[in-house]
Design a protein around this motif. Structure first.
Motif: not given
Lengths: 584, 584
Positions: A469-470, A503, A505, B469-471, B503, B505, B535
């Motif tokens: 997940d990263e 997950g 990217n 699409d990124e934390s 996407g 996290n 999430k």
């Protein structure tokens, strides 16, 4: 990029009309009233002659008006940047000496060049290094440090220092020598300014004034304090009684000044100039964006960098010191109805008039009043609740904020911000260095795969399915190697490992090497690596290496496809039966 | 944590038997033959008396055997760490002086303490700062720099320097004074060692030896070179002809030594000690993991930190200098069949015997042979193809690797690695500071939402759906503010903005503040922010702030639910018709 992009004034200037001018003029009048005492006070805070504050409020405003993209940002001396200026210069030169003044010009020059370079090289993202908790801790602690540092002006004593452990003992030891007339003036100013800040507007409204007029008038409260104090000093000859006053201020507009051009000194000041630039930019952009958004306007970070760079170069060449967009003043400018940067031009004209006409009148202004002005301005920056909220939300962010605050208060502003930035990066690295990796299994009767520890799923003994997940990049590349080694060591029946990349990217070069190492190590242990659900851009990048040829496995469109191929239905069914006890 | 966890020797020691001992003994014999010339050479490279190399190969090996978790890692002096030791010490003390030797002990002590502290505080993740491209560039460039630095021993001249711009002109100027007998010895050694490296094993196999025996014998090639050179020097009295020899080496085991305990010096050496520790740890762990995986064993990074820390403390207290696990020697140890760290204990015993018995024989060993040993050992580290591969795979990683190499070659090892680490962080921040943000629309006839620029989807004019699409964290928090401002400024009909968080996290405190700012700005512009597909862990964290109460919007389980609520079917159908021209 079109050169016109760098001159936003061409755009708003073309449509400028009388209505705009009236609104900008009113805003400029109010900002000028606010800026005169503030610019004198912040020059004092920066350890410079009061007139440099006025100088720093003329040319920089004109320069920003040419290049800046915010319609309402009010540029000039601000508290935090003035404090950073003192912190950078006091270790090097005696306070107020000619060398000190020259070095302040150099600091503004360097800061201007750095900001302009960041604009052209598009390096504005550097400001991202200053996370919200760090900036918030920095500004709060700086405010407290400034307030404590101004107590000497209220007490009429001398004390110097860059941190609480230096300042507090000096203030304590100097306490017996305090000057009661000065203290009285200081406390009266403080009380008036504080009351005006929280009550004046509503009181004026109760007296029948409109909200707009009451708000504007209340901004002039510091001017009233100044006038009253000057009158009192002059009538009672308090300066002869020992009340420290501003003294003679040169009359007239600033001439062209050249900073001390000493390469060794420039190199020494560079880190401080960089911090000043970044902090100034962050403060300025955040208020600029907030105000622009209210009118659905936009500001361009690169234009802001150039605008602030030009402002600082202007300050360096006209006897000023480092400047940036001020929070409180910009809000006042906006509320008073400023429509374009022309308000800044009018403000510069107002300050120019003041420096020509008013300076003789300011001779008897007590320093205690300026100290009180600063204290009231900066104490609004101190928000202890912010630390509590950050801490509750995220322990790591809370630690970064607390460390920044303690660093600023106990060691000094530069060290404090560096501690904060370093710690944010460390904690961030620590946090992302151990990403969540789940062993997944098939949800019965579907094509979905979920975490075996949370769902009742079917595992296949010969195929290990892992979901990461990263993104895979250097902070966690080695962790992946370790975790996979661990998981494989405990599962001797496994023959295939499928890494589910939904997950992921990004796979950087470090992670690619780790994947190669993992594939090789698995291979020697008799396990084949495969990938599934790799995103398009990641796949494009993998194709530029020879990983896909070398690793010997397959890339499956989905985890379901992977299982269908690697553990065909018949074997799969058998393994299901064998592993039924595992299902929960 | 159980204290037994810190002593892996208790586990393997319990099951130790004669079969293990035989295998470990053979491996130790071969490693000892390899280590005697290498330890003398690396001591020379570190600017220290040759005997310190032998000392650094006794106690450290015993200490690692107690605390280390790798079964086959061969600890001792290694080229890169020796180079870093010289780089740290030559600016401070005259080469080979007592102060220099004492400072080398201090460096080992600091390095040992740092590694042990990292083990106990679980700070092994700090090594992640050294990304693969940086380490790879650093080791390659260091190898080249070491090889160039050793040319002086082959030429029989003197030259010193920490970078190519310092070394090359000195070598060039010293060239006329070169000593031809020395050069002859050097070139002969170089040729023999190089040939032995690539051909000796196969030649011995062709002569009928087993692959195993041929491989083991070929490891003794440097010993043969040493013996031949000593015999030649002694018979021809070449030392009187000006060939520089190792000279008298003290006989006997090392006594207890105490490093120079000077706090100011310790503080000065701390950054170098930290770099040495991290580089040594990374090199050691990567070879340790590779070898462990081949036998499906595991190594524990924290035990490795403690093992290497103990080894360096041992070096500091027994007259050595910084050590770590060597790549080539560990592979030889593994291939020769080492089963447990007892092989290291036997190796230490072998070196102990050598230092008692052999040192008088080494008097006439020419420095040129040691120089040749080093050159052959380090040139295998230089892999120019690695840079090409990294560059092709990822421009950013390529830049970091190139900058590290140039930094090491042109400025020095410490500066080089710091440039590399700094640049990786900067480029990483730059890369993640602008995450991919897609405007999404509904795929007709499904509940899926995809990028409007890639798919023929239905957009709803009053609801803007964004997928990030990124934390969301500090490197990109402000970018999000800007992008959303931009997107909203161009869509006056929008009333709701839904952020699809599939996407995401992590939302850190910076991003939380940005979200608050975004919600507030949107609010003043008449747009309401909502979230969807948040999430579980992210939602847990958001609940610890008051964002969910304050932002005024809703959190939807899916993007489809969001649209169903915010643009109910009837209005939705109408807007579909209105926007049909947009669909593609």
């Amino acid at each position: 990029m079109n050169w016109r992009h760098w001159l936003p004034c061409l755009e708003w200037g073309r449509r400028y009309d009388r209505a705009n001018a009236a609104q900008d003029g009113l805003a400029a009048l109010i900002v000028t009233l606010m800026l005169v005492p503030q610019s004198l006070a912040y020059a004092m805070l920066a350890g410079l002659p009061p007139v440099t504050g006025l100088y720093a409020s003329i040319v920089p405003l004109l320069a920003y008006a040419l290049f800046g993209s915010s319609r309402t940002l009010a540029v000039g001396p601000v508290a935090v940047v003035s404090l950073m200026t003192t912190a950078a210069l006091t270790p090097l030169f005696p306070l107020g000496s000619a060398a000190y003044v020259g070095a302040a010009l150099l600091l503004a020059l360097l800061s201007g060049l750095l900001l302009a370079a960041m604009a052209v090289l598009r390096l504005g993202f550097l400001a991202n290094f200053l996370s919200h908790p760090v900036i918030s801790g920095f500004i709060g602690a700086s405010g407290l440090l400034i307030a404590v540092g101004q107590l000497k002006h209220l007490l009429g004593v001398t004390a110097a220092g860059e941190s609480l452990p230096q300042l507090l003992p000096q203030l304590w030891l100097a306490l017996p020598g305090m000057h009661w007339q000065t203290l009285l003036i200081g406390l009266l100013s403080l009380t008036w300014l504080w009351w005006a800040r929280i009550r004046l507007k509503s009181t004026l409204q109760r007296l029948g004034l409109s909200a707009q007029l009451a708000g504007n008038l209340s901004k002039a409260a510091p001017v009233l304090a100044i006038v009253a104090a000057i009158v009192a000093v002059t009538l009672l000859q308090l300066d002869r009684a020992g009340v420290k006053v501003v003294g003679a201020i040169p009359q007239g507009l600033p001439g062209l000044t050249l900073p001390t051009l000493d390469p060794a000194l420039a190199l020494q000041l560079l880190p401080a100039a960089l911090l000043i630039s970044l902090v100034g930019f962050v403060e300025s952009v955040s208020v600029g964006q907030t105000l622009a958004a209210k009118r659905r306007q936009r500001i361009q970070p690169n234009n802001e960098l150039l605008g602030l760079g030009a402002a600082n170069l202007g300050a360096a060449l006209s006897g000023g010191f480092p400047v940036t967009g001020g929070f409180a003043r910009s809000v006042v400018n906006y509320d008073a109805g400023a429509q374009t940067p022309m308000a800044g031009v009018f403000t510069a004209a107002g300050i120019g008039l003041s420096v020509i006409l008013l300076t003789p009148l300011l001779h008897n202004l007590p320093q205690a009043v300026l100290g009180a002005t600063i204290i009231v301005a900066v104490l609004s920056l101190v928000d202890l609740g912010s630390l509590r909220r950050t801490w509750r939300y995220s322990r790591q962010d809370g630690i970064a904020q607390l460390a920044t605050m303690l660093g600023v208060l106990l060691i000094g502003v530069e060290t404090g911000i560096l501690i904060g930035v370093g710690l944010s990066l460390l904690l961030f690295l620590w946090r992302t260095s151990q990403p969540h990796i789940a062993v997944v299994g098939q949800v019965p009767g579907s094509e979905h795969f979920r975490n075996v520890e949370r769902f009742a799923v079917i595992e296949t003994p010969s195929v290990l399915s892992l979901r990461v997940d990263e993104s895979l990049y250097f902070p966690n590349a080695r962790y992946l190697e370790e975790r996979i080694g661990e998981l494989i060591a405990g599962r001797p029946r496994v023959r295939h490992l499928v890494l589910m990349c939904s997950g992921v990217n990004l796979i950087d070069a470090s992670a690619l090497e780790s994947l190669e190492t993992i594939a090789e190590r698995l291979h020697t242990a008799g396990v084949q690596l495969h990938l599934s659900e790799v995103k398009g851009p990641v796949m494009d990048q993998l194709r530029r290496s020879d990983f896909l040829q070398q690793f010997g496995g397959q890339v499956f469109i989905s985890q379901f496809e992977a299982l269908k191929t690697l553990a065909p239905p018949r074997a799969h069914a058998a393994s299901q039966a064998g592993d039924e006890r595992k299902t929960r």
